[in-house]
Design an enzyme around this catalytic site. Sequence first.
Site, PDB file in Angstrom:
ATOM      1  CG  ASP A  35      -1.779   1.078   1.358  1.00 16.11           C
ATOM      2  OD1 ASP A  35      -2.332   1.528   0.370  1.00 16.11           O
ATOM      3  OD2 ASP A  35      -2.051   1.609   2.288  1.00 16.11           O
TER       4      ASP A  35
ATOM      5  CD  GLU B 199      -4.644   1.357  -2.956  1.00 17.12           C
ATOM      6  OE1 GLU B 199      -5.629   0.625  -2.376  1.00 17.12           O
ATOM      7  OE2 GLU B 199      -4.523   2.647  -2.558  1.00 17.12           O
TER       8      GLU B 199
ATOM      9  CG  ASP C 211      -1.245   3.353   6.117  1.00 16.38           C
ATOM     10  OD1 ASP C 211      -1.012   4.036   5.023  1.00 16.38           O
ATOM     11  OD2 ASP C 211      -1.349   3.589   7.291  1.00 16.38           O
TER      12      ASP C 211
END
Length: 208
Positions: A9, A70, A143
Amino acid sequence: MTIRVLGIDPGLTRCGVGVVDVRRDRRATLVEVTVIRTPAEMPLEQRLLAVGDGIAALLDRYSPAAVAIERVFAQHNLRTVIGVAQVSGVALHTAAQRGLPVALHTPSEVKAAITGYGSADKKQVQAMVARVLGLPEAPKPADAADALAIAICHAWRGGLAALSTSGAVGAAGPAAVPGAALTPAQAAWRAAERSTARTSSAPRRLAR
């Protein structure tokens, strides 16, 4: 047989990194989860170096079969989106140096894979991550849980396909158990896959 995926992330202040082992029956096991942090007062190049070094250390320690990141999407805060893009580039470069395949997944893809609903909120995603991994609660900060969700998403969306032809991928693990019960998220995702397959196989009518 399992596939080991390292999910990222991306973020400049906090970069979540999660490693999971996912069996062919889609059961997932937590291997590692952490957050790489860099202070805002540090020079940009040093922050990117620190994030890159942290990702590199985890790649070398856990030897994943694939990396999932991501995908950057539009945000109102331009500084934030630039930082995310920069960290994504560092992660892509670090994985490429090791010859690892990398996949980018949008937030909607991750939500759909984990919860069966592409518009799920963060709390729903975090709750399902904990449930899928058999944890009492989702890792914090967000996160960390997001990185695990990205890794699981990649394994469920396509990473496991390699197991059907090449056997175990990445770290060795227990063999899959045919017919094992699926979690609600796994069942929803499998149903969505079947629906997509039926839709894509039907002839499309040309627009007039």
